[in-house]
Design an enzyme around this catalytic site. Structure first.
Site, PDB file in Angstrom:
ATOM      1  N   THR A  93     -37.909  44.178 -23.521  1.00  0.00           N
ATOM      2  CA  THR A  93     -37.443  45.348 -22.777  1.00  0.00           C
ATOM      3  C   THR A  93     -36.008  45.190 -22.330  1.00  0.00           C
ATOM      4  O   THR A  93     -35.288  46.179 -22.178  1.00  0.00           O
ATOM      5  CB  THR A  93     -38.379  45.568 -21.569  1.00  0.00           C
ATOM      6  OG1 THR A  93     -39.660  45.912 -22.079  1.00  0.00           O
ATOM      7  CG2 THR A  93     -37.891  46.664 -20.653  1.00  0.00           C
TER       8      THR A  93
ATOM      9  N   SER B 278     -42.307  41.537 -27.298  1.00  0.00           N
ATOM     10  CA  SER B 278     -42.932  40.213 -27.240  1.00  0.00           C
ATOM     11  C   SER B 278     -44.446  40.249 -27.371  1.00  0.00           C
ATOM     12  O   SER B 278     -45.077  39.210 -27.520  1.00  0.00           O
ATOM     13  CB  SER B 278     -42.516  39.448 -25.985  1.00  0.00           C
ATOM     14  OG  SER B 278     -43.189  39.890 -24.840  1.00  0.00           O
TER      15      SER B 278
ATOM     16  N   THR C 286     -41.111  40.445 -21.419  1.00  0.00           N
ATOM     17  CA  THR C 286     -41.866  39.861 -20.310  1.00  0.00           C
ATOM     18  C   THR C 286     -43.330  39.578 -20.677  1.00  0.00           C
ATOM     19  O   THR C 286     -43.955  38.717 -20.061  1.00  0.00           O
ATOM     20  CB  THR C 286     -41.862  40.802 -19.085  1.00  0.00           C
ATOM     21  OG1 THR C 286     -42.433  42.060 -19.452  1.00  0.00           O
ATOM     22  CG2 THR C 286     -40.481  40.988 -18.516  1.00  0.00           C
ATOM     23  N   ASP C 287     -43.858  40.330 -21.664  1.00  0.00           N
ATOM     24  CA  ASP C 287     -45.310  40.291 -21.874  1.00  0.00           C
ATOM     25  C   ASP C 287     -45.846  38.907 -22.241  1.00  0.00           C
ATOM     26  O   ASP C 287     -46.901  38.501 -21.764  1.00  0.00           O
ATOM     27  CB  ASP C 287     -45.717  41.299 -22.951  1.00  0.00           C
ATOM     28  CG  ASP C 287     -45.625  42.738 -22.452  1.00  0.00           C
ATOM     29  OD1 ASP C 287     -45.501  42.940 -21.227  1.00  0.00           O
ATOM     30  OD2 ASP C 287     -45.691  43.664 -23.280  1.00  0.00           O
TER      31      ASP C 287
HETATM   32  N1  ASP Z   1     -43.439  44.950 -24.155  1.00  0.00           N
HETATM   33  C1  ASP Z   1     -42.209  44.374 -23.637  1.00  0.00           C
HETATM   34  C2  ASP Z   1     -42.041  43.000 -24.254  1.00  0.00           C
HETATM   35  O1  ASP Z   1     -42.703  42.102 -23.827  1.00  0.00           O
HETATM   36  C3  ASP Z   1     -42.273  44.303 -22.163  1.00  0.00           C
HETATM   37  C4  ASP Z   1     -41.069  43.716 -21.489  1.00  0.00           C
HETATM   38  O2  ASP Z   1     -40.212  43.059 -22.077  1.00  0.00           O
HETATM   39  O3  ASP Z   1     -40.991  43.899 -20.250  1.00  0.00           O
HETATM   40  O4  ASP Z   1     -41.256  42.840 -25.136  1.00  0.00           O
END
Ligand code: ASP
Length: 326
Positions: free
Chosen positions: A12, A59, A92-93
């Site tokens: 993200t 991710s 973050t995931d």
């Molecule tokens: N779906 C995103 C990822 O993990 C969420 C994020 O980065 O906050 O790439």
């Protein structure tokens, strides 16, 4: 001025949406490392940055094969005398899994710092630029030496082992193990000197092409105890049980768990509760299970994959020993 390597992998923090108020309907990993750097010209005041785009992934699609590629790239950079530290931008995931993988496979006095964002780069008050700036400050700071792999997020610094995503939307999305954050970035300071020199759980063999499969099973009230057999028949070489409470194994699960261990399938007792350690119980001696200690189930899985890949029966117990995780 120090020289940092920036490895962009997507997430993200590199996400783009059609509208500045859209914080959920966006494409993760849409922007390149150049765009991330262009948003933070202040980086030029703290370090020389050598940026590279390794992946452009949401991710959720990061897999063990990516960890191996990333791990080898990080090692190459750490071995380069011209590089003083490594910053990795990530989604973050599954950041906690990648962070654990790196922490368990590297030992260098140079800092490796992961960061991410909850809001896409196109959002009002996007958190990515400040998180990236802070992560670079952490990687460039002399006090970060000898602390192993770190996660810098939301003004806090966490050791990689024990960190977990604990919130689905809000900006303060990460938490650490019981000891919590080890420092903060506003201004940058650590609460204590480094506890112990980082040491790898295994050294990555150059020809290691894939990691053994380990599955996490979330156990609810009444979840059928036949599931371990199904997963083992499907190819799982180890299991992590995300159990209720303090790693409480339902009685009906004891026979299949003992049978799995007897067949050479290591089983880790972790918790489905977001916080708190899992200590050794008499049950672990009886059944041959391993308590997850301070690791969330997601990271216990990575640790078990690496312990199996390293072929070292003592690796897991060393990892879960009290002194390994800050
Ligand atoms: N779906 C995103 C990822 O993990 C969420 C994020 O980065 O906050 O790439």
């Amino acid at each position: 001025m120090p020289t940092l390597a920036l490895i962009a992998t997507g997430g993200t923090i590199a996400g783009a949406a059609a509208s500045a108020t859209d914080t959920t309907g966006y494409t993760a990993g849409a922007l390149g490392a150049d765009a991330l750097l262009a948003a933070v010209p202040q980086l030029a005041g703290i370090a020389g940055i050598r940026a590279e785009q390794l992946f452009s992934l949401d991710s959720k699609n990061m897999a063990p094969a990516h960890w191996l590629v990333l791990g080898r790239r990080v090692q190459t950079l750490l071995d380069d005398d011209a590089i003083d530290g490594v910053v990795i931008t990530h989604g973050t995931d599954t950041l906690e899994e990648t962070a654990a993988f790196l922490a368990l496979t590297h030992a260098s006095a140079k800092p490796v710092v992961l960061t991410a964002a909850m809001r896409p780069a196109t959002a009002l008050s996007a958190d990515g630029p400040m998180n990236l700036y802070s992560a670079a400050c952490v990687a460039a700071h002399a006090d970060s030496a000898g602390r192993g792999v770190l996660v810098s997020f939301g003004d806090a610094i966490y050791p990689a082992l024990g960190v977990r995503k604990r919130e689905t939307h809000r900006l303060d999305a990460f938490g650490g193990a019981s000891a919590g954050a080890i420092g903060r970035t506003d201004p940058l300071r650590y609460f204590a000197p480094p506890a112990a020199a980082p040491r790898p759980l295994i050294a990555l063999a150059p020809d290691l092409a894939e990691l053994p499969r380990v599955d996490v099973l979330y156990i609810g009230a009444g979840t059928p105890p036949g599931l371990p057999d199904l997963l083992i028949a499907d190819g799982a070489r180890g299991l992590v049980l995300a159990l209720p409470g303090n790693g409480s194994l339902p009685s009906a699960w004891e026979p299949p768990v003992a049978a799995a261990v007897a067949r050479g399938i290591p089983v880790i007792r972790a918790s489905r509760v977001g916080m708190g350690p899992i200590g050794r119980k008499a049950m672990d001696d009886r059944l041959g299970t391993h308590p997850a200690g301070e690791l969330p189930a997601s990271q216990a899985r990575v640790a078990l994959m690496l312990a199996l890949a390293g072929g070292d029966a003592t690796a897991l117990d060393r990892l879960l020993a009290d002194d390994y995780i800050p």
